[in-house]
Design a protein around this motif. Structure first.
Motif, PDB file in Angstrom:
ATOM      1  N   LEU A   8      40.587  38.079  47.465  1.00 57.83           N
ATOM      2  CA  LEU A   8      40.510  39.636  46.897  1.00 57.83           C
ATOM      3  C   LEU A   8      41.870  39.816  46.324  1.00 57.83           C
ATOM      4  O   LEU A   8      42.222  40.354  45.364  1.00 57.83           O
ATOM      5  N   ASP A   9      43.155  39.535  47.228  1.00 61.72           N
ATOM      6  CA  ASP A   9      44.437  39.690  46.977  1.00 61.72           C
ATOM      7  C   ASP A   9      44.708  39.218  45.807  1.00 61.72           C
ATOM      8  O   ASP A   9      45.396  39.767  44.898  1.00 61.72           O
ATOM      9  N   ILE A  10      44.456  37.849  45.710  1.00 62.28           N
ATOM     10  CA  ILE A  10      44.925  37.260  44.283  1.00 62.28           C
ATOM     11  C   ILE A  10      44.355  37.762  43.212  1.00 62.28           C
ATOM     12  O   ILE A  10      44.895  37.820  42.178  1.00 62.28           O
ATOM     13  N   GLN A  11      43.003  38.270  43.156  1.00 59.19           N
ATOM     14  CA  GLN A  11      42.321  38.684  42.032  1.00 59.19           C
ATOM     15  C   GLN A  11      42.800  40.041  41.681  1.00 59.19           C
ATOM     16  O   GLN A  11      43.077  40.382  40.313  1.00 59.19           O
ATOM     17  N   ARG A  12      42.909  40.886  42.832  1.00 60.95           N
ATOM     18  CA  ARG A  12      43.648  42.299  42.320  1.00 60.95           C
ATOM     19  C   ARG A  12      45.127  42.089  41.821  1.00 60.95           C
ATOM     20  O   ARG A  12      45.335  42.880  41.023  1.00 60.95           O
ATOM     21  N   ARG A  13      45.774  40.933  42.122  1.00 58.11           N
ATOM     22  CA  ARG A  13      47.166  41.010  41.721  1.00 58.11           C
ATOM     23  C   ARG A  13      46.901  40.656  39.995  1.00 58.11           C
ATOM     24  O   ARG A  13      47.836  41.000  39.088  1.00 58.11           O
ATOM     25  N   LEU A  14      46.040  39.791  39.741  1.00 56.47           N
ATOM     26  CA  LEU A  14      45.779  39.217  38.409  1.00 56.47           C
ATOM     27  C   LEU A  14      45.458  40.619  37.627  1.00 56.47           C
ATOM     28  O   LEU A  14      45.722  40.494  36.388  1.00 56.47           O
ATOM     29  N   GLY A  15      44.875  41.554  38.307  1.00 52.37           N
ATOM     30  CA  GLY A  15      44.769  42.607  37.468  1.00 52.37           C
ATOM     31  C   GLY A  15      45.631  43.811  37.278  1.00 52.37           C
ATOM     32  O   GLY A  15      45.178  44.870  36.641  1.00 52.37           O
ATOM     33  N   LEU A  16      46.669  43.736  37.878  1.00 54.95           N
ATOM     34  CA  LEU A  16      47.758  44.939  37.937  1.00 54.95           C
ATOM     35  C   LEU A  16      48.155  45.493  36.722  1.00 54.95           C
ATOM     36  O   LEU A  16      48.342  46.640  36.678  1.00 54.95           O
ATOM     37  N   ARG A  17      48.220  44.359  35.678  1.00 54.07           N
ATOM     38  CA  ARG A  17      48.559  44.960  34.446  1.00 54.07           C
ATOM     39  C   ARG A  17      47.604  45.154  33.246  1.00 54.07           C
ATOM     40  O   ARG A  17      47.788  45.460  32.405  1.00 54.07           O
ATOM     41  N   GLY A  18      46.352  45.160  33.972  1.00 56.56           N
ATOM     42  CA  GLY A  18      45.254  45.655  33.042  1.00 56.56           C
ATOM     43  C   GLY A  18      45.032  44.422  32.151  1.00 56.56           C
ATOM     44  O   GLY A  18      45.317  43.259  32.118  1.00 56.56           O
ATOM     45  N   SER A  19      44.287  44.919  30.936  1.00 54.76           N
ATOM     46  CA  SER A  19      44.069  43.846  29.693  1.00 54.76           C
ATOM     47  C   SER A  19      43.370  42.589  30.307  1.00 54.76           C
ATOM     48  O   SER A  19      43.710  41.277  29.996  1.00 54.76           O
ATOM     49  N   LEU A  20      42.402  42.693  31.251  1.00 55.29           N
ATOM     50  CA  LEU A  20      41.831  41.562  31.772  1.00 55.29           C
ATOM     51  C   LEU A  20      40.160  41.737  31.679  1.00 55.29           C
ATOM     52  O   LEU A  20      39.656  42.931  31.723  1.00 55.29           O
ATOM     53  N   VAL A  21      39.609  40.769  31.428  1.00 58.95           N
ATOM     54  CA  VAL A  21      38.120  40.374  31.479  1.00 58.95           C
ATOM     55  C   VAL A  21      37.713  39.681  32.437  1.00 58.95           C
ATOM     56  O   VAL A  21      38.074  38.539  32.505  1.00 58.95           O
ATOM     57  N   ALA A  22      37.241  40.273  33.608  1.00 62.26           N
ATOM     58  CA  ALA A  22      37.065  39.469  34.756  1.00 62.26           C
ATOM     59  C   ALA A  22      35.423  39.206  35.095  1.00 62.26           C
ATOM     60  O   ALA A  22      34.681  40.186  35.215  1.00 62.26           O
ATOM     61  N   ASP A  23      35.156  38.115  35.207  1.00 64.54           N
ATOM     62  CA  ASP A  23      33.569  37.666  35.510  1.00 64.54           C
ATOM     63  C   ASP A  23      33.341  37.007  36.800  1.00 64.54           C
ATOM     64  O   ASP A  23      34.197  36.336  37.322  1.00 64.54           O
ATOM     65  N   GLY A  24      32.208  37.376  37.626  1.00 69.11           N
ATOM     66  CA  GLY A  24      31.803  37.128  38.638  1.00 69.11           C
ATOM     67  C   GLY A  24      30.708  37.618  39.237  1.00 69.11           C
ATOM     68  O   GLY A  24      29.472  37.818  38.731  1.00 69.11           O
ATOM     69  N   ARG A  25      30.612  37.842  40.796  1.00 69.45           N
ATOM     70  CA  ARG A  25      29.432  38.325  41.291  1.00 69.45           C
ATOM     71  C   ARG A  25      29.718  39.777  41.830  1.00 69.45           C
ATOM     72  O   ARG A  25      28.871  40.579  42.124  1.00 69.45           O
ATOM     73  N   ASP A  26      30.901  40.104  42.140  1.00 69.90           N
ATOM     74  CA  ASP A  26      31.467  41.351  42.829  1.00 69.90           C
ATOM     75  C   ASP A  26      32.848  41.988  41.991  1.00 69.90           C
ATOM     76  O   ASP A  26      33.544  42.517  42.619  1.00 69.90           O
ATOM     77  N   MET A  27      32.767  41.742  40.934  1.00 66.30           N
ATOM     78  CA  MET A  27      33.987  42.025  40.167  1.00 66.30           C
ATOM     79  C   MET A  27      34.085  43.528  39.978  1.00 66.30           C
ATOM     80  O   MET A  27      35.002  44.218  40.467  1.00 66.30           O
ATOM     81  N   GLY A  28      32.730  44.299  39.436  1.00 64.55           N
ATOM     82  CA  GLY A  28      32.831  45.404  39.589  1.00 64.55           C
ATOM     83  C   GLY A  28      32.419  46.363  40.780  1.00 64.55           C
ATOM     84  O   GLY A  28      32.902  47.526  41.100  1.00 64.55           O
ATOM     85  N   SER A  29      31.776  45.584  41.850  1.00 63.26           N
ATOM     86  CA  SER A  29      31.510  46.300  42.881  1.00 63.26           C
ATOM     87  C   SER A  29      32.522  46.347  43.922  1.00 63.26           C
ATOM     88  O   SER A  29      32.950  47.285  44.825  1.00 63.26           O
ATOM     89  N   VAL A  30      33.438  45.225  44.091  1.00 65.03           N
ATOM     90  CA  VAL A  30      34.370  45.028  45.062  1.00 65.03           C
ATOM     91  C   VAL A  30      35.912  44.920  44.718  1.00 65.03           C
ATOM     92  O   VAL A  30      36.820  45.448  45.240  1.00 65.03           O
ATOM     93  N   VAL A  31      36.033  43.998  43.762  1.00 65.79           N
ATOM     94  CA  VAL A  31      37.562  43.583  43.307  1.00 65.79           C
ATOM     95  C   VAL A  31      37.909  44.642  42.460  1.00 65.79           C
ATOM     96  O   VAL A  31      39.117  45.138  42.540  1.00 65.79           O
ATOM     97  N   PHE A  32      37.257  45.132  41.683  1.00 68.13           N
ATOM     98  CA  PHE A  32      37.700  46.198  40.484  1.00 68.13           C
ATOM     99  C   PHE A  32      36.902  47.423  40.561  1.00 68.13           C
ATOM    100  O   PHE A  32      36.253  47.715  39.439  1.00 68.13           O
ATOM    101  N   PRO A  33      36.660  48.122  41.575  1.00 63.25           N
ATOM    102  CA  PRO A  33      35.549  49.237  41.783  1.00 63.25           C
ATOM    103  C   PRO A  33      36.033  50.307  40.542  1.00 63.25           C
ATOM    104  O   PRO A  33      35.098  51.029  40.196  1.00 63.25           O
TER     105      PRO A  33
END
Ligand code: DC
Length: 231
Positions: A119-144
């Protein structure tokens, strides 16, 4: 700039079950927008590969701590267009898609320590935006708070057919599709029924059933939402 949004550095999430086309779609959306793509499934696969490579038996996985996981040597490094995964100095690629990794990854993805660490690693990768993230819980948990959430679905048979076509490059036989559909169904059940971050359609997501859609149509439907958001 040919419809390319310039106002904000959005976070876009693409979730869905196995074989729904999340990764191919997310990669294409990222390329068209000039954003970075994060394939979060690859992170779970990299940890699984590292555990298998370190010969840690499955019976010991549940007791692993976040520190144990950090010690395995898996690293995520953001490059311009993708997130590269390493084990030590080795860049990971095809080894993440072996039948052994595919078989064991749902058991790894259920573990609390694994989800906490990633979770921590993924959120850090999103800090600056401009990201398209795919998975199972990207919209529900990682990037609500993602700017746009997409949930892709397709019939089980269609997902099995696409998976086999992608893996072998050949049109699969009916019996091969049936066998692959059973495997995907079993993995979906583990991912949907687990206690932590189960697969679910995030609230407010654009739900797209791609069974009858051409790839370009599904990409177009998502890009239209992006343009609506940024105009
Ligand atoms: O999308 P994939 O097949 O590469 O995913 C591999 C496994 O990781 C699958 O069992 C689901 C799990 N996963 C997850 O639990 N959460 C994510 N965000 C991405 C993948």
């Amino acid at each position: 700039m040919d419809g390319r949004p310039t106002k904000t550095r959005l976070i876009i999430t693409v979730d869905g079950p196995a074989g729904s086309g999340k990764t191919t779609t997310a990669k294409e959306i990222a390329a068209r927008l000039g954003y970075r793509h994060l394939d979060s499934g690859a992170l779970y696969r990299a940890l699984t590969y590292a555990l298998l490579k370190a010969d840690i038996p499955e019976s010991d996985w549940a007791a692993l701590t976040v520190d144990d996981l950090s010690g395995l040597g898996v690293r995520a490094e953001a490059s311009v267009a993708v997130v590269d995964l390493y084990l030590g100095d080795a860049l990971l690629g095809d080894e993440l898609r072996t039948p052994e990794v595919t078989r064991d990854v749902p058991a790894v993805a259920k573990l609390r320590a694994v989800r906490t660490w990633l979770l921590d690693i993924q959120r850090r990768l999103g800090l600056r935006g401009s990201l398209v993230a795919d998975g199972r819980d990207m919209g529900s948990v990682v990037f609500p708070d993602a700017d746009l959430k997409v949930f892709l679905v397709a019939s089980l048979e269609e997902r099995a057919r696409r998976r086999l076509l992608q893996d072998t490059g050949r049109v699969p036989t009916a019996s091969a599709v049936e066998a692959e559909a059973a495997r995907i169904h079993a993995r979906d059940a583990i991912d949907s029924e687990r206690e932590l971050s189960p697969l679910q359609c995030p609230e407010g997501a654009l739900e797209l059933d791609t069974t009858e859609l051409e790839f370009e149509e599904q990409v177009g439907a998502i890009l239209k939402r992006v343009i609506d958001l940024t105009e």
